[in-house]
Write a protein that holds these residues in place. Structure first.
Motif: not given
Lengths: 233, 233
Positions: A86, A90, A132, A136, B132, B134-136
């Motif tokens: 992540i 990000k 990921i 999720f 995805i 970001e969603k996570f």
DNA sequence: GGTTGGGAAGGACATATGTCCCAGATGGAA
DNA sequence: TTCCATCTGGGACATATGTCCTTCCCAACC
């Protein structure tokens, strides 16, 4: 933490978990193998992001401490899993704290090399995407489950996930009392309340308290209580 | 649901949201633009997976009904967002139900063409990965937030997110009472309890009840109560 | 105007959960 | 052995939340 200079072991892990196909060939020389002992921290929330880690041996605990000082366990991880994915996508500092629960081996890849060699590498992107997406999905199910059901149901699900696993130090159907605090933090409740719930499950004959551990007495009953859902994997 | 045969409008959306760079050129002829009216369902949980959708206009509600019949709202979406990404990666049927909250325009891409033209297309993979991830991240924060704080705090956060937005039909600082049921389902509580919480917030002077809506009276106070966290985005 | 139906608010009570604190067990150190 | 620290379980009480049902309001319709 200790770097393991053991090319054979590294190669062994790469074979076992089929890591090579997903990485760019040029990345291979930059892989480093680390060992962490029980209780050691791999990273803490807020640490600058440096490495992507592949967990290849042992068990990790991912947790987070709220501003009020409450600890919430987000997940446990076993091979093959990724730490720092992540953060890689990000481009942020580490969000959570990662602790070794047992002896742990991890393959580290510095983000410098990732960026240089893997950022457009299709197999690598697909690998990340799969991992990921799965995370999720699990997280989303977990959120619903938490909002929808009381602690008793969640703990039943937890017991089923944790106690019937070949993993370390957990005999089949038993949960050591020293792990109760962890369980409470994972489920998101207090130690006190978890005890209350155990008392209740015990009075229903689903589990039994012994000195030092809890035994599942009625697996089917627990499964029914948990709506047959295994959220904690 | 109605197909819009309007190449100019489609082109407009593609420009606005910079959709072209992320898609394989060969895919462009296979994009279809659909319109859904308020209340229409785009898909229901269990539906077979056929299309990946790009939301380009309007607002969506993503929700899920538990075996016990309780509705839990997972999220609201506004452009640009994706529907069906998880299903595409996991290759499964639709997991949740998606409903149009306002008039909605969506670009649909059949999975047949996605698989043929985009499954190895780096920009597309990167796009999915970003979305995805970001969603996570949001889901993970949301889970912690829900486990850590009571309804009052969550509702404060919700109010701040929803009421101070330029989006449709929501005047600044107001929340229509007809949306209270949605709010309860999103926060994961009962309508009854939400009312109780509103009463309490009202007695503290943070909000005020009027006929048909609720007004935020003290934004800073709410923000403080919510620990300055905007979970519901 | 009276009636009726639905939506919205809230009362009453039960259950779920958190907080604080205490008591007994346990094991090592003096 | 005695003492102390620590781990573990649980009592007492407050708070958070769920469920069921009643009341009130208003609009639509006869």
């Amino acid at each position: 933490m200790k770097e393991l200079h053991d090319p054979d072991l590294l190669e062994h892990y790469i074979q076992t978990y089929e890591i090579e196909p997903m990485l760019n060939k040029e990345l291979l020389p930059y892989l480093t193998l680390y060992r962490y002992d029980h209780g050691e921290l791999i990273c803490s929330q807020g640490d600058p992001y440096e490495n992507l880690f592949l967990l290849v041996k042992g068990k990790l605990k991912i947790f987070n401490t709220s501003p009020e000082g409450k600890t919430l366990i987000l997940s446990f991880k076993t091979p093959l899993d990724v730490v720092g994915d992540i953060e890689y996508v990000k481009v942020t500092d580490f969000i959570n704290t990662v602790e070794a629960v047992s002896e742990v081996h991890m393959i580290a890849i510095h983000h410098r090399w990732l960026k240089k060699f893997a950022s457009d590498h299709t197999p690598f992107l697909k690998f990340l995407l799969k991992m990921i997406t799965e995370k999720f999905y699990v997280k989303s199910s977990s959120l619903s489950f938490n909002l929808l059901y009381p602690v008793e149901v969640r703990f039943a699900s937890y017991l089923l996930s944790v106690c019937f696993d070949e993993s370390d130090a957990l005999y089949s159907g038993k949960l050591s009392t020293s792990h109760l605090m962890d369980a409470a933090n994972l489920i998101g409740t207090s130690y006190r309340h978890l005890n209350r719930v155990i008392q209740h499950l015990s009075s229903e004959g689903l589990v039994e308290r012994h000195k030092g551990f809890i035994v599942v007495k009625n697996r089917d009953g627990l499964s029914k209580l948990a709506n047959h859902r295994n959220i904690y994997e």
